[in-house]
Design a protein around this motif. Structure first.
Motif, PDB file in Angstrom:
ATOM      1  N   ASP A  12      -3.700  -4.620  -0.259  1.00  0.00           N
ATOM      2  CA  ASP A  12      -2.201  -4.969  -0.191  1.00  0.00           C
ATOM      3  C   ASP A  12      -1.813  -5.012   1.558  1.00  0.00           C
ATOM      4  O   ASP A  12      -1.127  -5.982   1.839  1.00  0.00           O
ATOM      5  N   TRP A  13      -2.399  -4.094   2.132  1.00  0.00           N
ATOM      6  CA  TRP A  13      -2.132  -4.082   3.626  1.00  0.00           C
ATOM      7  C   TRP A  13      -2.728  -5.209   4.320  1.00  0.00           C
ATOM      8  O   TRP A  13      -2.192  -5.731   5.417  1.00  0.00           O
TER       9      TRP A  13
ATOM     10  N   ALA B  19      -0.684  -8.251   3.737  1.00  0.00           N
ATOM     11  CA  ALA B  19       0.780  -7.880   4.515  1.00  0.00           C
ATOM     12  C   ALA B  19       0.769  -7.586   6.010  1.00  0.00           C
ATOM     13  O   ALA B  19       1.835  -7.669   6.412  1.00  0.00           O
TER      14      ALA B  19
ATOM     15  N   TYR C 235       1.516  -7.398  12.627  1.00  0.00           N
ATOM     16  CA  TYR C 235       1.678  -5.999  12.789  1.00  0.00           C
ATOM     17  C   TYR C 235       0.559  -5.137  13.439  1.00  0.00           C
ATOM     18  O   TYR C 235      -0.391  -5.403  13.286  1.00  0.00           O
TER      19      TYR C 235
ATOM     20  N   VAL D  29      -0.339   0.044  11.103  1.00  0.00           N
ATOM     21  CA  VAL D  29      -0.834  -0.389   9.536  1.00  0.00           C
ATOM     22  C   VAL D  29      -1.742   0.414   8.982  1.00  0.00           C
ATOM     23  O   VAL D  29      -1.789   1.015   8.039  1.00  0.00           O
TER      24      VAL D  29
ATOM     25  N   SER E 225      -1.690   2.807   5.730  1.00  0.00           N
ATOM     26  CA  SER E 225      -2.629   2.565   4.710  1.00  0.00           C
ATOM     27  C   SER E 225      -3.374   3.910   4.369  1.00  0.00           C
ATOM     28  O   SER E 225      -3.649   4.067   3.227  1.00  0.00           O
TER      29      SER E 225
ATOM     30  N   SER F 109       2.606   2.276   0.454  1.00  0.00           N
ATOM     31  CA  SER F 109       2.293   0.493  -0.154  1.00  0.00           C
ATOM     32  C   SER F 109       3.183  -0.307   0.729  1.00  0.00           C
ATOM     33  O   SER F 109       4.677   0.070   0.786  1.00  0.00           O
ATOM     34  N   PRO F 110       2.956  -1.548   1.290  1.00  0.00           N
ATOM     35  CA  PRO F 110       3.948  -2.278   1.804  1.00  0.00           C
ATOM     36  C   PRO F 110       4.863  -3.118   1.074  1.00  0.00           C
ATOM     37  O   PRO F 110       5.890  -3.533   1.518  1.00  0.00           O
ATOM     38  N   ASP F 111       4.689  -3.008  -0.309  1.00  0.00           N
ATOM     39  CA  ASP F 111       5.953  -3.520  -1.321  1.00  0.00           C
ATOM     40  C   ASP F 111       7.028  -2.728  -1.583  1.00  0.00           C
ATOM     41  O   ASP F 111       7.989  -3.074  -1.777  1.00  0.00           O
TER      42      ASP F 111
ATOM     43  N   VAL G 167       7.536   0.799   2.582  1.00  0.00           N
ATOM     44  CA  VAL G 167       7.625   0.376   3.931  1.00  0.00           C
ATOM     45  C   VAL G 167       8.683  -0.777   4.100  1.00  0.00           C
ATOM     46  O   VAL G 167       8.384  -1.611   3.547  1.00  0.00           O
TER      47      VAL G 167
ATOM     48  N   LEU H 114       8.983  -3.785   6.357  1.00  0.00           N
ATOM     49  CA  LEU H 114       7.852  -4.501   7.229  1.00  0.00           C
ATOM     50  C   LEU H 114       8.710  -4.888   8.355  1.00  0.00           C
ATOM     51  O   LEU H 114       7.919  -5.057   9.648  1.00  0.00           O
TER      52      LEU H 114
END
Length: 551
Positions: free
Chosen positions: A60-61, A64, A83, A88, A92, A97-99, A102, A104
């Motif tokens: 995911d990261w 993202a 980023y 990051v 992680s 979770s980036p979704d 956080v 972004l």
């Protein structure tokens, strides 16, 4: 003394000798067609984003870490930033979770410290992907195109004068060798600087051999065959190379292999040396009458006709009386007020046509999602344009033809800004009309220029006009960059240049239906620019009789 066409009239206009010269010279021009536009594919920029090193990141990261921008209403991944990797990686490791965890947009960004990942959907590699000509170094891409045309400019300047001093044939093959050899050597470039230096040397031969071939054929051939060669023949050779380029590039997606495919077959052109003769007109201007007669007698043997014993009998004596031997140089283009004014106007018109031709050509490659289709369409539209230039050269006065093509080119360029958003087909049609018109003018100007100057200065004059024309192609990459301010600004500038060039053409002398001038005296007899601001001289009765056979 008979004129050159009268002296060789016994050969006929299109015997086996003329056919051989016609087709071999046309074939020798093909490399100019693909050479002029190779950078469309060599320097194209595929989609790309920052490379993410192999560190401990969740999937995911890893997805993202590249920011998303909105460009023209569409979300796209950033090409030049990511980023901060340390931030990051820390998030992680902590299981965020980036979704969901956080925002972004609050994260700090950094440049692509580890390089880039380039899409291979279209190309396996280009010089952009090879030397990373993106982001902070993206200025190198238009500069590469400009420096190539600078090489063409320098080559055009010196090749024209060398051709008048050393002969058409040696310059033709030397410049062809420059193109072939240095295109091949470019394959081994290890840096952008090395590639650019080799590209400049390559450019020295580009278009210089076109001009040498054009003048050589125009001086050997006579009558309607000369017009056919100067318009359709040479231009179709160029267009054939232009359309061959996207076909080769479609099957060869690696830039180094593409250069090999385009350069190695050109070795087949060098045996042409034993079949293409030197220009007899040029030899006569150098007082090498015996060599000129030997070429014409060999041509008579090929055409299976009987040559007279002395083809150019008394040439040296008559020439000494009418045009005393004197060295010719580039200064002859400006010593006489009429000739200087004519040269300035021709140079400006050539500049405008070159800027318009290359500007529209490089821009039309972006009119279709498929670059190969765009390039092929842009090349194919030249075929009817060259047919039009041939018909115009045969039936219509030169001034009227050039003015009409410039006006026809300007109108669609101005109308582009009036096309409603989303009418893609109409925009494409208008741009193709502009390309058709400016290409027709391109074909006309090559022939028009060679008809106005005498044999002793013909290639020098053509080279100077071609040199100034290259200035137009040199500014073209930066002219197209103005689209970032307004996408219609390049069209408005090119249209305005065309209108001014059409007005300037009104003052040029006419050459339609007149023989090529062989000496400066022949040129001074008739080449008076039609400008009211210049003093008028009385026209000698002999000139009136020469220009009016019915008198």
């Amino acid at each position: 003394m008979k004129t050159y066409p009268e002296s060789i009239a016994f050969l006929g206009q299109f015997g086996r000798f003329q056919q051989m010269v016609f087709f071999l010279l046309c074939i020798s021009i093909v490399p100019n067609g693909f050479g002029a536009f190779t950078l469309v594919f060599l320097a194209d920029t595929p989609s790309h984003h920052c490379r993410v090193p192999d560190v401990n990141l969740t999937e995911d990261w890893r997805s993202a870490i590249i920011p998303v921008r909105v460009v023209n209403g569409k979300p796209v991944r950033s090409s030049c930033s990511r980023y901060r990797l340390d931030v990051v990686r820390n998030l992680s490791d902590q299981g965020y979770s980036p979704d969901h965890d956080v925002n972004l947009t609050t994260l700090e960004e950094e440049t692509c410290k580890d390089g880039w990942i380039y899409s291979k959907d279209v190309y396996q590699s280009t010089i952009v992907t090879e030397f990373d000509l993106v982001c902070n170094d993206k200025w190198k891409k238009p500069f590469t195109t400009t420096i190539f045309f600078v090489g063409i400019l320098v080559g055009s300047f010196f090749a024209g004068q060398l051709s008048d001093k050393c002969g058409r044939k040696p310059v033709l093959f030397v410049t062809l060798a420059l193109q072939t050899i240095f295109t091949f050597i470019q394959v081994f470039s290890v840096s952008w600087l090395m590639f650019t230096v080799l590209l400049v040397i390559n450019g020295l031969g580009q278009m210089s051999n076109y001009m040498a071939a054009l003048v050589l054929g125009a001086e050997i051939l006579t009558g309607n065959v000369r017009l056919l060669y100067s318009s359709l023949g040479t231009c179709f050779g160029f267009a054939a190379g232009y359309m061959l380029l996207p076909l080769c590039a479609y099957f060869v997606r690696d830039w180094k292999t593409l250069l090999l495919v385009l350069s190695v077959p050109c070795l087949a052109f060098f045996p042409f040396w034993w079949f293409i003769p030197e220009s007899p007109r040029w030899l006569l201007c150098q007082d090498r009458v015996e060599e000129a007669e030997a070429i014409v007698k060999k041509a008579a043997k090929i055409n299976k006709v009987q040559a007279p014993g002395a083809i150019f009998e008394g040439y040296n004596v008559a020439k000494a009386k009418t045009d005393p031997k004197e060295p010719h140089s580039i200064l002859d283009l400006v010593r006489n007020v009429d000739i200087a004014a004519m040269t300035v106007v021709l140079c400006y018109v050539a500049f405008t046509i070159s800027a318009g031709y290359y500007g529209i050509s490089f821009n039309t490659t972006q009119l279709h999602d498929n670059t190969y289709v765009s390039c092929f369409i842009s090349g194919a539209v030249e075929l009817p344009a060259y047919v039009s230039s041939w018909l115009a050269l045969r039936y219509i006065p030169r001034r009227l033809s050039v003015i009409a093509t410039l006006v026809l080119a300007a109108i669609p360029l101005y109308l582009m800004q009036l096309v409603p958003e989303g009418y893609f087909g109409l925009s494409l049609l208008l741009e193709m009309v502009g390309k058709y018109a400016i290409t027709t003018g391109f074909g006309l100007m090559f022939a028009y220029t060679t008809e106005l100057y005498p044999t002793a200065l013909r290639n020098t004059a053509a080279g100077i006009c071609n040199t100034v024309a290259r200035l137009g192609s040199c500014i073209m990459p930066y002219l197209l960059e103005l689209r970032s301010y307004s996408k219609f600004l390049p069209y408005i500038i090119l249209g305005s240049l065309a209108v001014l060039a059409a007005f300037a053409t009104i003052f040029l002398p006419e050459s339609f239906g007149r023989p090529l001038p062989d000496t400066m005296r022949d040129m001074r007899k008739r080449e008076r620019i039609n400008c009211p601001c210049l003093p008028k001289a009385e026209t000698p009765v002999a000139v009136l009789l020469m220009d009016n056979p019915k008198a």
